[in-house]
Design a protein around this motif. Sequence first.
Motif, PDB file in Angstrom:
ATOM      1  N   GLY A 179      16.951  32.476 -25.245  1.00 47.43           N
ATOM      2  CA  GLY A 179      15.978  32.314 -26.328  1.00 47.43           C
ATOM      3  C   GLY A 179      16.361  31.195 -27.284  1.00 47.43           C
ATOM      4  O   GLY A 179      15.502  30.421 -27.735  1.00 47.43           O
ATOM      5  N   THR A 180      17.641  31.102 -27.581  1.00 48.05           N
ATOM      6  CA  THR A 180      18.122  30.039 -28.461  1.00 48.05           C
ATOM      7  C   THR A 180      17.962  28.675 -27.804  1.00 48.05           C
ATOM      8  O   THR A 180      17.581  27.703 -28.464  1.00 48.05           O
ATOM      9  N   ASN A 181      18.238  28.612 -26.498  1.00 48.03           N
ATOM     10  CA  ASN A 181      18.061  27.344 -25.781  1.00 48.03           C
ATOM     11  C   ASN A 181      16.598  26.899 -25.790  1.00 48.03           C
ATOM     12  O   ASN A 181      16.309  25.719 -25.973  1.00 48.03           O
ATOM     13  N   VAL A 182      15.686  27.850 -25.606  1.00 52.30           N
ATOM     14  CA  VAL A 182      14.259  27.513 -25.630  1.00 52.30           C
ATOM     15  C   VAL A 182      13.856  27.010 -27.012  1.00 52.30           C
ATOM     16  O   VAL A 182      13.153  25.998 -27.144  1.00 52.30           O
ATOM     17  N   MET A 183      14.295  27.699 -28.059  1.00 52.31           N
ATOM     18  CA  MET A 183      13.930  27.293 -29.420  1.00 52.31           C
ATOM     19  C   MET A 183      14.518  25.926 -29.776  1.00 52.31           C
ATOM     20  O   MET A 183      13.837  25.093 -30.374  1.00 52.31           O
ATOM     21  N   LEU A 184      15.773  25.677 -29.416  1.00 52.20           N
ATOM     22  CA  LEU A 184      16.372  24.367 -29.681  1.00 52.20           C
ATOM     23  C   LEU A 184      15.687  23.274 -28.866  1.00 52.20           C
ATOM     24  O   LEU A 184      15.508  22.154 -29.347  1.00 52.20           O
TER      25      LEU A 184
END
Length: 80
Positions: free
Chosen positions: A49-54
Amino acid sequence: MLLMFLGKPVGLILAYGVLGALFMPFLAITLLFILNSDRVPAEWRNKPGTNVMLGLCAVIFSYLALTELVKQVGKVLGGS
């Protein structure tokens, strides 16, 4: 500072805006690389999820930086 002493603070403001717009995608991409590397302990690495948001931040802010840069260069070269 040179622009300030020459009496042209508008150029300084424009340069600050363009450089600020270029910093955000740099930060997002750097965090993607650093926080997914093997040097970071596994429990501290980015989750999907963090990778997608970044990734979304990098894409959106890159687009905004590019449009801002084109707009400012157009003002300087075109005069309007």
